[in-house]
Write a protein that holds these residues in place. Structure first.
Motif, PDB file in Angstrom:
ATOM      1  N   HIS A 516     -12.764 -21.968 -22.591  1.00  0.00           N
ATOM      2  CA  HIS A 516     -13.701 -21.589 -21.539  1.00  0.00           C
ATOM      3  C   HIS A 516     -13.983 -20.094 -21.706  1.00  0.00           C
ATOM      4  N   GLY A 517     -15.052 -19.628 -21.097  1.00  0.00           N
ATOM      5  CA  GLY A 517     -15.335 -18.205 -21.206  1.00  0.00           C
ATOM      6  C   GLY A 517     -16.648 -17.844 -20.562  1.00  0.00           C
ATOM      7  N   THR A 530     -17.996 -23.805 -19.839  1.00  0.00           N
ATOM      8  CA  THR A 530     -16.913 -24.717 -19.445  1.00  0.00           C
ATOM      9  C   THR A 530     -16.609 -25.759 -20.513  1.00  0.00           C
ATOM     10  N   ASP A 531     -17.353 -25.749 -21.620  1.00  0.00           N
ATOM     11  CA  ASP A 531     -17.061 -26.688 -22.701  1.00  0.00           C
ATOM     12  C   ASP A 531     -17.743 -26.175 -23.959  1.00  0.00           C
ATOM     13  N   VAL A 532     -17.115 -26.435 -25.105  1.00  0.00           N
ATOM     14  CA  VAL A 532     -17.691 -26.052 -26.397  1.00  0.00           C
ATOM     15  C   VAL A 532     -17.513 -27.237 -27.342  1.00  0.00           C
ATOM     16  N   GLN A 533     -18.624 -27.683 -27.985  1.00  0.00           N
ATOM     17  CA  GLN A 533     -18.580 -28.873 -28.829  1.00  0.00           C
ATOM     18  C   GLN A 533     -19.325 -28.617 -30.137  1.00  0.00           C
ATOM     19  N   LEU A 539     -22.871 -26.715 -36.308  1.00  0.00           N
ATOM     20  CA  LEU A 539     -23.488 -26.192 -35.083  1.00  0.00           C
ATOM     21  C   LEU A 539     -22.461 -26.205 -33.939  1.00  0.00           C
ATOM     22  N   VAL A 540     -22.327 -25.089 -33.264  1.00  0.00           N
ATOM     23  CA  VAL A 540     -21.448 -24.975 -32.101  1.00  0.00           C
ATOM     24  C   VAL A 540     -22.326 -24.853 -30.861  1.00  0.00           C
ATOM     25  N   VAL A 541     -22.076 -25.720 -29.876  1.00  0.00           N
ATOM     26  CA  VAL A 541     -22.877 -25.736 -28.652  1.00  0.00           C
ATOM     27  C   VAL A 541     -21.971 -25.409 -27.469  1.00  0.00           C
ATOM     28  N   HIS A 542     -22.383 -24.421 -26.666  1.00  0.00           N
ATOM     29  CA  HIS A 542     -21.649 -24.017 -25.469  1.00  0.00           C
ATOM     30  C   HIS A 542     -22.296 -24.677 -24.256  1.00  0.00           C
ATOM     31  N   ARG A 543     -21.564 -25.537 -23.573  1.00  0.00           N
ATOM     32  CA  ARG A 543     -22.088 -26.171 -22.360  1.00  0.00           C
ATOM     33  C   ARG A 543     -21.715 -25.282 -21.181  1.00  0.00           C
ATOM     34  N   ALA A 544     -22.716 -24.902 -20.404  1.00  0.00           N
ATOM     35  CA  ALA A 544     -22.500 -23.791 -19.486  1.00  0.00           C
ATOM     36  C   ALA A 544     -23.435 -23.866 -18.288  1.00  0.00           C
ATOM     37  N   THR A 545     -23.201 -22.945 -17.334  1.00  0.00           N
ATOM     38  CA  THR A 545     -24.030 -22.791 -16.142  1.00  0.00           C
ATOM     39  C   THR A 545     -24.430 -21.330 -16.010  1.00  0.00           C
ATOM     40  N   VAL A 546     -25.707 -21.079 -15.715  1.00  0.00           N
ATOM     41  CA  VAL A 546     -26.177 -19.711 -15.499  1.00  0.00           C
ATOM     42  C   VAL A 546     -25.763 -19.278 -14.089  1.00  0.00           C
ATOM     43  N   LEU A 547     -24.890 -18.292 -14.010  1.00  0.00           N
ATOM     44  CA  LEU A 547     -24.417 -17.814 -12.712  1.00  0.00           C
ATOM     45  C   LEU A 547     -25.359 -16.762 -12.124  1.00  0.00           C
ATOM     46  N   ALA A 555     -32.084 -13.035 -27.152  1.00  0.00           N
ATOM     47  CA  ALA A 555     -31.427 -11.952 -26.419  1.00  0.00           C
ATOM     48  C   ALA A 555     -30.063 -11.651 -27.017  1.00  0.00           C
ATOM     49  N   ASP A 556     -29.731 -10.357 -27.105  1.00  0.00           N
ATOM     50  CA  ASP A 556     -28.390  -9.961 -27.508  1.00  0.00           C
ATOM     51  C   ASP A 556     -27.423 -10.261 -26.373  1.00  0.00           C
ATOM     52  N   ALA A 557     -26.213 -10.589 -26.745  1.00  0.00           N
ATOM     53  CA  ALA A 557     -25.239 -10.985 -25.725  1.00  0.00           C
ATOM     54  C   ALA A 557     -23.833 -10.647 -26.192  1.00  0.00           C
ATOM     55  N   GLU A 558     -22.898 -10.846 -25.283  1.00  0.00           N
ATOM     56  CA  GLU A 558     -21.485 -10.634 -25.559  1.00  0.00           C
ATOM     57  C   GLU A 558     -20.740 -11.881 -25.090  1.00  0.00           C
ATOM     58  N   ALA A 559     -20.069 -12.556 -25.999  1.00  0.00           N
ATOM     59  CA  ALA A 559     -19.332 -13.780 -25.670  1.00  0.00           C
ATOM     60  C   ALA A 559     -17.850 -13.473 -25.565  1.00  0.00           C
ATOM     61  N   GLU A 560     -17.243 -13.897 -24.457  1.00  0.00           N
ATOM     62  CA  GLU A 560     -15.850 -13.572 -24.193  1.00  0.00           C
ATOM     63  C   GLU A 560     -15.055 -14.834 -23.872  1.00  0.00           C
ATOM     64  N   VAL A 561     -13.873 -14.926 -24.444  1.00  0.00           N
ATOM     65  CA  VAL A 561     -12.978 -16.062 -24.234  1.00  0.00           C
ATOM     66  C   VAL A 561     -12.148 -15.847 -22.979  1.00  0.00           C
ATOM     67  N   ASP A 562     -11.907 -16.930 -22.218  1.00  0.00           N
ATOM     68  CA  ASP A 562     -10.918 -16.906 -21.143  1.00  0.00           C
ATOM     69  C   ASP A 562      -9.548 -16.804 -21.828  1.00  0.00           C
ATOM     70  N   VAL A 563      -9.014 -15.598 -21.881  1.00  0.00           N
ATOM     71  CA  VAL A 563      -7.828 -15.326 -22.695  1.00  0.00           C
ATOM     72  C   VAL A 563      -6.603 -16.062 -22.186  1.00  0.00           C
TER      73      VAL A 563
END
Length: 890
Positions: A516-517, A530-533, A539-547, A555-563
């Motif tokens: 998660h992250g 909340t999920d990565v498949q 291909l890596v797909v991040h299943r997520a919700t826009v908060l 867009a440039d971004a920063e991806a962070e893991v729930d450590v």
């Protein structure tokens, strides 16, 4: 022709025509959309979808299948069943329509003496898709069918698709005319006159926007045209065996015959009883096959389906009047019929039967506890003046306690209450709709691979995984999916799938759960993952919700893991490697991995073993693991070619596919495995590993579950508290606790035996007096006795048979007794041989008695048992037996 012989002929025929014979896949298949394999083509789906390249151009199989959508309809008609076998032949870019029609027509019309199925050509028809002129021409050319024996049908009947975007095409069915007694001439829709038994799917088009079975868009031709055919084995069996339906075939009816013997009833005499007989036969066979493929009863998913099947079978036997356990008599009958095709069922029957019989016993306890809960609900309804039991209460009994609705209806009616059945059905419908919606969402995600292929092509390379060294990575959004459609922008609240050009978040793989992250954008937008498949390779797909905010492609971004989650899962994954090595050290190299799951704080490890692991060995394994933790060995990962890895002795894991370059994870010099997962730098960081136990999950497969780190420590602390409480309560030291508890249990068992012996002696002590009280009624020696409260059915049965035995066999004897145990009445009737010769059957008498009690019963001619709900009617029940005996002699 027996079903197993039809199966053998199918495989032999297609094998001789260049098809690779593919064994049936297990019912539990690696497909996220399916609980069970439900069609013969399921194991071949990756080939049809273009996800994998087949090793053969032609294949054939007889695939085990289970469908449970219509489980409530099983038995009500002769069309619905849960387990079935689908004979299939497949072509992957090899032969097409003409070849498929030629092969099918030759097999079904060739004489049985020549290895065919021997259907008469004059009784066969073909249906085709109404626009498929090519197929019509081929049926005329190959089979010589005239126009009046070829029927054109629409998409509903003669067009195949997977329900999602992908391959599809017209199909053609082979029909057998069963004669005018089954319907009118040309009545294709009725389904009984012209019975379809073979479907030939001509897979030639690419479909998109599949809105329903009949509503979709054809967007082009497939690169390769394929053939997928299916012949229902059970359907062909009943046609060739001269019986009316699948329940009367050689693999199914023997279970009905066994149920007849147990119940004293006859199949074909009453429709409601016939429904119950069919439910028993179908569900016993399905349960046998599911347990054989490793499914165990449970409260979720596959386990819940199996539990329902077993419990519906037990319940149906109860409705047929048999209250005693019955699977011990029924399951072996099914195994004997199925072992010709699946010999592993006999080899593994000890385990299979153990699982089934334990579930039956558990359900019998559920019936007992559910009855108490139902009685409480009924009493509450009556005290409030209500005449109806609420639908929510009935649903809770069904959903939470496994208490069948038909049993709730029956028992409520016995106490003068109706049940809000529409309310119950509404709640069941809502639950079913939720399940279907979930299944649809999973199917869409799985099936719409074109979306993922589009994004992968745009990306131009595999998504880079940086998570071995980083938990925070600068990246860029390369693709967005919302509601299954590629979009350029998303906003707050949107549930989306995100493709990044590089990511530190681990995609679920090899048993390790996904990270998660969060993904943060420079504009302040925040996306919670909340999920990565990995829906397709690379291909890596991040299943997520826009908060917060908006996000767009590019867009440039920063991806962070729930450590915290990552570390907890990594500890579990490293501990899994340690469990694997420790098992091999203790049990030998045959204890190889057969699956795993690594989640935060716990692990599940499946391994191959023909026997349970002794408790002492489990202790040794746990001790060895924790000793290695104290050594704090380093955990390292090296990339090398596969041959070098094998030379180092690295183990390959179950279900993984490896290329030429592999990643080898080593724990010091103690353990080496091929693995792409994340791990702790040193094993000492795991802290502690606590094995919770091991159990069987399938034929030759065992499962170990364990807690890791803080979760293990918390578990041990709770256990220590419980031990302290027990030592204080019993006033002993900790080391004395096992002996003290064993002594208490021994005394309890001895006391229970003494009580049972006293009760039994009291009951059996009445035998002499009862023999002396025997009367003559119409030339029959007759004994009737009310044993009163507290006498169990087992004790009453012993008393009845004892009295019958003492009365001898010189003249007809009929013994009728009743008692009340646990507030519910039971009645037992026994006859001797002379009585049965005179036409006196215990089952007939016990049914009359049970009706007086407000219930039912049955059994054999010499001994039968029944019960009901009204203990105040015991005298009336015994009187009904006596009156019937007198009336026979009048």
């Amino acid at each position: 022709m027996e079903t197993a012989e039809i199966r053998r002929r199918w495989l032999s025929y297609f094998g001789s025509h260049g098809h690779t014979i593919v064994p049936s896949a297990p019912l539990v298949h690696d497909d996220p959309n399916l609980l069970f394999v439900n069609a013969g083509m399921v194991p071949f789906k990756p080939y049809f979808l273009g996800q994998e390249t087949p090793q053969f151009s032609r294949a054939t199989s007889v695939q085990k299948c289970v469908r449970t959508l219509d489980i409530e309809e099983v038995g009500k008609t002769t069309r619905h069943g849960t387990f079935f076998q689908m004979n299939g032949n497949f072509s992957f870019g090899d032969y097409f329509k003409e070849g498929a029609i030629q092969l099918a027509w030759e097999l079904i019309t060739r004489s049985q003496s020549e290895g065919g199925l021997g259907f008469d050509e004059k009784d066969l028809y073909a249906s085709v898709y109404h626009e498929d002129d090519e197929a019509i021409a081929l049926w005329k050319k190959v089979a010589g069918l005239s126009d009046d024996r070829i029927v054109r049908l629409g998409r509903k009947d003669n067009y195949w698709n997977m329900g999602v975007a992908g391959p599809g095409g017209p199909c053609s069915e082979i029909l057998l005319d069963r004669g005018p007694q089954f319907g009118a001439d040309g009545d294709w829709e009725a389904g009984d006159r012209y019975l379809e038994f073979w479907n030939l799917v001509f897979m030639q088009y690419e479909l998109e926007n599949v809105r329903s079975k009949e509503d979709f868009d054809i967007v082009g031709d497939l690169p390769k045209r394929n053939i997928d055919t299916g012949m229902g084995l059970e359907r062909v069996a009943f046609l060739l065996q001269g019986v009316d339906n699948i329940y009367e075939t050689d693999e199914v009816f023997p279970v009905i015959a066994a149920a007849e013997d147990l119940s004293g009833l006859r199949y074909g005499a009453d429709h409601e009883d016939d429904v119950r007989f069919r439910v028993v036969a179908d569900h016993v066979r399905s349960s046998l096959m599911l347990i054989g493929d490793g499914v165990t009863p449970g409260n979720e998913g596959r386990g819940y389906v199996l539990r329902r099947l077993l419990r519906r079978a037990v319940r149906s036997m109860r409705l047929l009047g048999v209250d005693a356990p019955t699977l011990e008599q029924l399951l072996p009958v099914s195994m004997e019929r199925m072992k010709a095709s699946y010999p592993e069922l006999e080899t593994d029957f000890s385990r299979i039967s153990q699982v089934a019989y334990a579930e039956e016993e558990a359900f019998r306890r559920t019936l007992s506890s559910g009855t108490t809960i139902l009685d409480t609900a009924v009493a509450r309804a009556k005290s409030s003046g209500a005449t109806t039991l609420g639908g929510a209460e009935a649903f809770a009994l069904h959903d939470t306690y496994g208490f069948p609705i038909d049993l709730t209806l029956e028992m409520a009616a016995e106490q003068g209450l109706q049940v809000d059945e529409p309310g119950f059905r509404r709640l069941m419908g809502e639950q079913r709709d939720r399940a279907k919606a979930d299944a649809r969402s999973k199917k869409s995600a799985h099936g719409d691979t074109s979306v993922y292929r589009q994004l992968s092509d745009t990306l131009g390379r595999d998504v880079e995984f940086t998570g071995y060294d980083q938990t925070l990575t600068d990246t860029r959004i390369r693709g967005l999916i919302r509601d299954g459609v590629v979009v350029d922008r998303v906003g707050p609240g949107d549930e989306i799938e995100v493709v990044l050009d590089r990511t530190p978040l681990y995609a679920e793989s090899g048993g390790q759960q996904a990270d998660h992250g969060r993904i943060r954008l420079a504009n302040g937008a925040l996306i919670e993952v909340t999920d990565v498949q990995r829906p397709i390779t690379g291909l890596v797909v991040h299943r997520a919700t826009v908060l917060e905010g908006e996000a767009g492609v590019g867009a440039d971004a920063e991806a962070e893991v729930d450590v915290a989650r990552r570390r907890s899962i990594s500890r579990a994954h490293t501990a899994t490697h340690m469990v694997h090595q420790a098992l091999r050290d203790e049990l030998g190299d045959t204890a190889t991995q057969a699956g795993s799951e690594n989640s935060p704080g716990r692990l599940r490890f499946d391994f191959k073993s023909l026997q349970a692991v002794p408790a002492a060995a489990m202790g040794e394994i746990e001790g060895r693991i924790n000793a290695v933790l104290l050594d704090d060995l380093p955990v390292t990962a090296d990339i090398m070619n596969i041959d070098a890895a094998k030379k180092l002795g690295a183990m390959a894991l179950f279900g993984e596919k490896y290329g030429e370059r592999v990643r080898v994870v080593s724990i010091g010099e103690w353990s080496r495995e091929l693995c792409v997962g994340t791990h702790t730098p040193r094993v000492g960081q795991i802290g502690v590993v606590k094995l919770l136990g091991e159990s069987s999950i399938g034929s030759g497969v065992r499962r170990v579950e364990a807690l890791v780190g803080a979760d293990a420590y918390s578990h041990l602390a709770r256990e220590a508290t419980i031990v302290s409480q027990l030592t204080d309560t019993l006033g002993v030291r900790r080391d004395e606790l096992p002996d003290r508890i064993a002594a208490i249990l021994a005394r309890l068992r001895d006391a229970e035996k003494e009580i049972a012996a006293v009760r039994q002696s009291q009951v059996l002590g009445a035998a002499t007096g009862l023999v002396q009280s025997a009367r003559d009624i119409a030339g029959v020696t007759f004994v009737s006795h009310d044993a009163g409260d507290g006498v169990t059915g087992d004790d009453l049965r012993k008393l009845v048979t004892d009295v019958r035995g003492r009365l001898g066999n010189d003249r007809p004897v009929l013994v009728s007794m009743a008692s009340v145990a646990g507030g519910r009445p039971v009645v037992i009737v026994a006859t001797n041989e002379r009585a049965r010769e005179a036409g006196l059957k215990a089952g007939a008498f016990v049914k009359l008695a049970a009706q007086a009690l407000g219930g039912g019963g049955g059994g054999k001619d010499d001994l039968a048992q029944g019960g009901g709900s009204d203990p105040t009617r015991v005298s009336a029940a015994l009187g009904a037996v006596e009156d019937h005996l007198r009336n026979r002699g009048a």
